[in-house]
Scaffold this active site. Structure first.
Site, short mmCIF file in Angstrom:
data_model
loop_
_atom_site.label_atom_id
_atom_site.label_comp_id
_atom_site.label_asym_id
_atom_site.label_seq_id
_atom_site.Cartn_x
_atom_site.Cartn_y
_atom_site.Cartn_z
CB SER A 1 -0.86 -0.02 1.27
OG SER A 1 -1.48 1.23 1.49
CE1 TYR B 1 -5.21 -1.76 4.40
CE2 TYR B 1 -3.99 0.29 4.09
CZ TYR B 1 -4.61 -0.85 3.56
OH TYR B 1 -4.60 -1.05 2.20
P1 NAD Z 1 -11.83 -4.78 -1.40
O1 NAD Z 1 -12.37 -4.45 -0.07
O2 NAD Z 1 -12.69 -4.65 -2.61
O3 NAD Z 1 -11.19 -6.24 -1.40
C1 NAD Z 1 -10.72 -6.88 -0.25
C2 NAD Z 1 -10.72 -8.36 -0.50
O4 NAD Z 1 -10.29 -9.05 0.68
C3 NAD Z 1 -12.11 -8.88 -0.85
O5 NAD Z 1 -12.02 -9.81 -1.88
C4 NAD Z 1 -12.54 -9.55 0.45
O6 NAD Z 1 -13.46 -10.59 0.22
C5 NAD Z 1 -11.21 -10.08 0.94
N1 NAD Z 1 -11.30 -10.40 2.35
C6 NAD Z 1 -11.46 -9.54 3.39
N2 NAD Z 1 -11.58 -10.24 4.53
C7 NAD Z 1 -11.49 -11.56 4.22
C8 NAD Z 1 -11.56 -12.76 4.95
N3 NAD Z 1 -11.76 -12.77 6.27
N4 NAD Z 1 -11.45 -13.92 4.27
C9 NAD Z 1 -11.27 -13.95 2.95
N5 NAD Z 1 -11.19 -12.83 2.19
C10 NAD Z 1 -11.30 -11.66 2.82
O7 NAD Z 1 -10.59 -3.82 -1.56
P2 NAD Z 1 -9.34 -3.86 -2.54
O8 NAD Z 1 -8.93 -2.45 -2.72
O9 NAD Z 1 -9.60 -4.67 -3.74
O10 NAD Z 1 -8.26 -4.55 -1.60
C11 NAD Z 1 -7.38 -5.55 -2.06
C12 NAD Z 1 -6.02 -5.35 -1.43
O11 NAD Z 1 -5.46 -4.13 -1.91
C13 NAD Z 1 -6.06 -5.25 0.09
O12 NAD Z 1 -4.96 -5.92 0.65
C14 NAD Z 1 -5.93 -3.74 0.31
O13 NAD Z 1 -5.40 -3.43 1.56
C15 NAD Z 1 -4.99 -3.38 -0.82
N6 NAD Z 1 -4.94 -1.98 -1.19
C16 NAD Z 1 -6.04 -1.32 -1.65
C17 NAD Z 1 -5.93 0.02 -1.99
C18 NAD Z 1 -7.09 0.82 -2.50
O14 NAD Z 1 -6.95 2.03 -2.64
N7 NAD Z 1 -8.21 0.23 -2.83
C19 NAD Z 1 -4.71 0.67 -1.87
C20 NAD Z 1 -3.62 -0.03 -1.39
C21 NAD Z 1 -3.74 -1.35 -1.06
#
Ligand code: NAD
Length: 256
Positions: A148, A161
């Protein structure tokens, strides 16, 4: 002599496990990998129907594994189901993650643990599980951890986080140092501000949304499609000599 050509980016014949596959960046990575020729095992708490439909549209190869990854004991189930679906796993993407926004003085131990358990502890033990097999069979593998901007910066109201994502960057380096000699490439992608559920709250707060957008040199939020190129690269033979690095896909945020 090695002749570079586009086939080095192909994932044809490889099997990838992608966690958090039902939505957001995980879904984008699943679709991208399947398009690049991989058999994809999507792990998620809920049905991956939407991801499966997107991949079926071009007759790609996808299998879902339902698992609540808040429980560390679910790892053997994930590894077994993946193997049952397509045989040897070649690529692991640790994408599932959660964020809890709250003033630092009000964070509960329960919330702290839930973020650290999924974003950090689960990532390490999934890496360990697959690396053990890859070291034993001598064939190597690829690990891509999703980091991130908060692997580099402090953020606001997200102390657990930030801790977990800073750990992901460090862990990526630490594991690369131990496993590079086994042909295991451990790298990470640090997405910038992406339009997924993870940022729902930020994007619905008009002031925060404007502040963030105004600071992104590319002038827009990222999308799941934006991480596809970096993910395919790191999962492919083209990244054979890339170890322990975290690639930002952030519209220029860190360059600012
Ligand atoms: P999102 O919330 O759409 O996806 C999160 C995913 O994690 C989902 O598929 C959810 O089902 C899964 N998840 C959460 N808890 C779970 C559990 N207990 N068991 C199984 N699966 C679980 O958000 P995203 O942005 O697609 O996030 C994906 C990754 O990217 C994460 O690690 C997030 O921290 C990281 N990220 C996102 C951003 C952003 O701006 N969206 C930026 C940096 C990093």
């Amino acid at each position: 002599m090695f002749e570079p050509n586009l086939s080095m980016f192909s994932l044809s014949g490889k099997t990838a496990v992608v966690t958090g596959a039902n939505t957001g960046l995980g879904q984008g990575i699943c679709v991208a990998f399947a398009k690049a020729g991989a058999n994809v095992v999507g792990v998620a708490r809920r049905s991956c129907e939407e991801t499966a439909d997107k991949i079926a549209a071009f007759e790609g190869s996808f299998k879902e594994v339902i698992a609540d990854m808040s429980d560390i004991n679910v790892i053997p189930h994930i590894a077994e189901e993946a193997k049952k679906a397509f045989g040897r796993v070649d690529i692991l993407v640790n994408n599932a993650g959660i964020i809890k926004r709250c003033d630092a003085v009000d964070v509960t131990m329960e919330d702290w643990d839930s973020v650290i358990d999924l974003n950090e502890k689960m990532v390490f033990f999934l890496c360990q599980t697959f690396a053990k097999e890859w070291i034993a069979d001598g064939k190597g593998g690829k690990i891509i951890n999703i980091a991130s901007m908060l692997s580099y910066q402090g953020g606001i109201r997200v102390p657990a986080y930030t801790s977990s994502k800073s750990a992901v960057l460090g862990l990526t380096r630490a594991l690369a140092n131990e496993w590079a000699s086994h042909n295991i490439n451990v790298n990470a992608i640090a997405p910038g501000y992406m339009a997924t559920h993870n940022t729902d709250n930020l994007r619905s707060d008009e002031q925060r949304s404007e502040e963030i957008l105004g600071r992104i040199p590319a002038g827009r939020w990222g999308t799941p499609e934006d991480v596809a190129g970096a993910a395919i690269f790191l999962a492919s033979d083209a990244a054979a000599y890339v170890h322990g690095f975290t690639i930002a896909v952030d519209g220029g945020w860190l360059a600012r």
